[in-house]
Design a protein around this motif. Sequence first.
Motif, PDB file in Angstrom:
ATOM      1  N   LEU A 208       0.840  -1.192   0.000  1.00  0.00           N
ATOM      2  CA  LEU A 208       0.000   0.000   0.000  1.00  0.00           C
ATOM      3  C   LEU A 208       0.877   1.244   0.000  1.00  0.00           C
ATOM      4  CD1 LEU A 208      -2.735  -1.018   2.625  1.00  0.00           C
ATOM      5  CD2 LEU A 208      -2.716  -1.403   0.155  1.00  0.00           C
ATOM      6  N   LYS A 209       0.637   2.143  -0.951  1.00  0.00           N
ATOM      7  CA  LYS A 209       1.520   3.300  -1.123  1.00  0.00           C
ATOM      8  C   LYS A 209       0.802   4.647  -1.056  1.00  0.00           C
ATOM      9  CE  LYS A 209       5.356   0.919  -2.443  1.00  0.00           C
ATOM     10  NZ  LYS A 209       4.914  -0.466  -2.306  1.00  0.00           N
ATOM     11  N   THR A 210      -0.523   4.669  -0.886  1.00  0.00           N
ATOM     12  CA  THR A 210      -1.232   5.942  -0.896  1.00  0.00           C
ATOM     13  C   THR A 210      -1.919   6.217   0.436  1.00  0.00           C
ATOM     14  OG1 THR A 210      -3.384   5.112  -1.660  1.00  0.00           O
ATOM     15  CG2 THR A 210      -1.712   5.571  -3.355  1.00  0.00           C
ATOM     16  N   VAL A 211      -2.147   7.503   0.707  1.00  0.00           N
ATOM     17  CA  VAL A 211      -2.845   7.904   1.924  1.00  0.00           C
ATOM     18  C   VAL A 211      -4.248   7.320   1.941  1.00  0.00           C
ATOM     19  CG1 VAL A 211      -3.702   9.869   3.257  1.00  0.00           C
ATOM     20  CG2 VAL A 211      -1.478  10.009   2.121  1.00  0.00           C
ATOM     21  N   SER A 212      -4.899   7.295   0.781  1.00  0.00           N
ATOM     22  CA  SER A 212      -6.261   6.753   0.694  1.00  0.00           C
ATOM     23  C   SER A 212      -6.323   5.297   1.133  1.00  0.00           C
ATOM     24  CB  SER A 212      -6.790   6.878  -0.743  1.00  0.00           C
ATOM     25  OG  SER A 212      -6.894   8.227  -1.116  1.00  0.00           O
ATOM     26  N   LEU A 225      -6.634  12.089   7.996  1.00  0.00           N
ATOM     27  CA  LEU A 225      -5.390  11.382   8.318  1.00  0.00           C
ATOM     28  C   LEU A 225      -4.196  12.304   8.127  1.00  0.00           C
ATOM     29  CD1 LEU A 225      -3.854   8.886   9.148  1.00  0.00           C
ATOM     30  CD2 LEU A 225      -4.021   8.033   6.797  1.00  0.00           C
ATOM     31  N   ASN A 226      -4.211  13.094   7.072  1.00  0.00           N
ATOM     32  CA  ASN A 226      -3.127  14.048   6.857  1.00  0.00           C
ATOM     33  C   ASN A 226      -3.082  15.112   7.953  1.00  0.00           C
ATOM     34  OD1 ASN A 226      -1.360  13.535   4.650  1.00  0.00           O
ATOM     35  ND2 ASN A 226      -3.038  13.914   3.224  1.00  0.00           N
ATOM     36  N   GLU A 227      -4.246  15.583   8.374  1.00  0.00           N
ATOM     37  CA  GLU A 227      -4.291  16.598   9.431  1.00  0.00           C
ATOM     38  C   GLU A 227      -3.724  16.055  10.744  1.00  0.00           C
ATOM     39  OE1 GLU A 227      -8.306  17.892   9.782  1.00  0.00           O
ATOM     40  OE2 GLU A 227      -8.313  18.980   7.873  1.00  0.00           O
ATOM     41  N   ILE A 228      -4.126  14.818  11.093  1.00  0.00           N
ATOM     42  CA  ILE A 228      -3.633  14.200  12.327  1.00  0.00           C
ATOM     43  C   ILE A 228      -2.122  13.997  12.249  1.00  0.00           C
ATOM     44  CG2 ILE A 228      -3.674  12.077  13.700  1.00  0.00           C
ATOM     45  CD1 ILE A 228      -6.670  11.857  12.989  1.00  0.00           C
ATOM     46  N   SER A 229      -1.658  13.534  11.099  1.00  0.00           N
ATOM     47  CA  SER A 229      -0.229  13.293  10.923  1.00  0.00           C
ATOM     48  C   SER A 229       0.560  14.591  11.062  1.00  0.00           C
ATOM     49  CB  SER A 229       0.033  12.660   9.553  1.00  0.00           C
ATOM     50  OG  SER A 229       1.413  12.460   9.357  1.00  0.00           O
ATOM     51  N   GLU A 239       4.057  11.662   3.358  1.00  0.00           N
ATOM     52  CA  GLU A 239       5.500  11.688   3.601  1.00  0.00           C
ATOM     53  C   GLU A 239       5.935  10.527   4.477  1.00  0.00           C
ATOM     54  OE1 GLU A 239       7.208  16.086   3.791  1.00  0.00           O
ATOM     55  OE2 GLU A 239       5.223  15.969   4.760  1.00  0.00           O
ATOM     56  N   HIS A 240       5.127  10.152   5.469  1.00  0.00           N
ATOM     57  CA  HIS A 240       5.460   8.986   6.300  1.00  0.00           C
ATOM     58  C   HIS A 240       5.544   7.721   5.448  1.00  0.00           C
ATOM     59  CE1 HIS A 240       5.613  10.430  10.416  1.00  0.00           C
ATOM     60  NE2 HIS A 240       4.536  11.174  10.200  1.00  0.00           N
ATOM     61  N   ILE A 241       4.561   7.538   4.573  1.00  0.00           N
ATOM     62  CA  ILE A 241       4.537   6.345   3.710  1.00  0.00           C
ATOM     63  C   ILE A 241       5.765   6.347   2.802  1.00  0.00           C
ATOM     64  CG2 ILE A 241       3.263   5.116   1.919  1.00  0.00           C
ATOM     65  CD1 ILE A 241       0.710   6.597   3.090  1.00  0.00           C
ATOM     66  N   ARG A 242       6.000   7.474   2.150  1.00  0.00           N
ATOM     67  CA  ARG A 242       7.118   7.585   1.214  1.00  0.00           C
ATOM     68  C   ARG A 242       8.460   7.384   1.934  1.00  0.00           C
ATOM     69  NH1 ARG A 242       6.003  12.516  -0.733  1.00  0.00           N
ATOM     70  NH2 ARG A 242       7.556  13.639   0.509  1.00  0.00           N
ATOM     71  N   ASN A 243       8.605   8.010   3.099  1.00  0.00           N
ATOM     72  CA  ASN A 243       9.862   7.881   3.837  1.00  0.00           C
ATOM     73  C   ASN A 243      10.149   6.431   4.220  1.00  0.00           C
ATOM     74  OD1 ASN A 243      10.211  10.629   3.676  1.00  0.00           O
ATOM     75  ND2 ASN A 243       9.614  11.055   5.793  1.00  0.00           N
TER      76      ASN A 243
END
Length: 302
Positions: A208-212, A225-229, A239-243
């Motif tokens: 899984l590679k996307t925020v969705s 999810l982006n706001e909480i992150s 960015e967390h997923i990509r990193n």
Amino acid sequence: MADKRENIGIVSLPEYTHVDPDFVVSGLCELGDSFFDQIGVPHRHDFYTIYWIKSGKLLHTIDAVTHEVENNTLFFIAPGQVHNLQATERIEGYMIAFRDAFMCLKDQSQISGINSGLFFNNQFSSVIHLNNNQESDIEAIVHLMMKELTFREPEYEMALHGLLRYFLVLASRIKGETLAISPEQHAMHNSSIFLKFKNLIEEKYQELKTVSDYARLLHIKPVLLNEISKQLSGITAGEHIRNRVILEAQRYLYNTDLTAKEIAYKLGFDDPHYFSRFFKKYTNQSPSEFKEAARTSIGPSA
């Protein structure tokens, strides 16, 4: 011709102990062959590890960054990190190691305590140098831990919990960080969502590679999810997923002989060329350039 390195070994905590499967505190010299057989070999742990190098010199590579280590250095290694110890002279010190279960690391109520920047930060590792006064305090805690493990008097596990928490608080103070969190972070609902998100990344980053994708598993909208992150970590969920994907690619590039194409498939990319473009976009290096640069660099000394 040497054998091709294709995998990174995983060491489990029971390999270091026959006493307690969830918690270990030991002098390095007392760990025996299960520890020394790993010297010079890149590997991962499936547990949290704190090394205290009291004396001696060594090179310690953590996820492709090599540190020149001298006396009185603390290292904090999270599960899954790839590291490699290479001693250049006799070393003495201690290892403290524990599993998730020992400190209930995945328990929502613990996020403000143990999940500090010592194990989880943008550099993916912490290296702390101790002065003489700090050394005395740390040594006192370590000796109390060893005493509790040796005598196992009533409620010794509770005592070990307290001593480990105090050790981590003290180390965070020395590092110059605070374990205090903002009022927003006290909203345990958001904290638990974020911790679940980070755990899901560890389980599923290869597929899984996307925020969705992750928002769907957490039953929330991607924007939330982006706001909480952003609120709890300062960077977006994407960015967390990509990193995490890039970190694993760097681990394989540094510690194995796999090609970029082989690594791409291991990480769930159908198109190796896309993987190479993805890697270069976010690191400013091609996979081959990273491999060459990483193996000729040494990080800042502790």
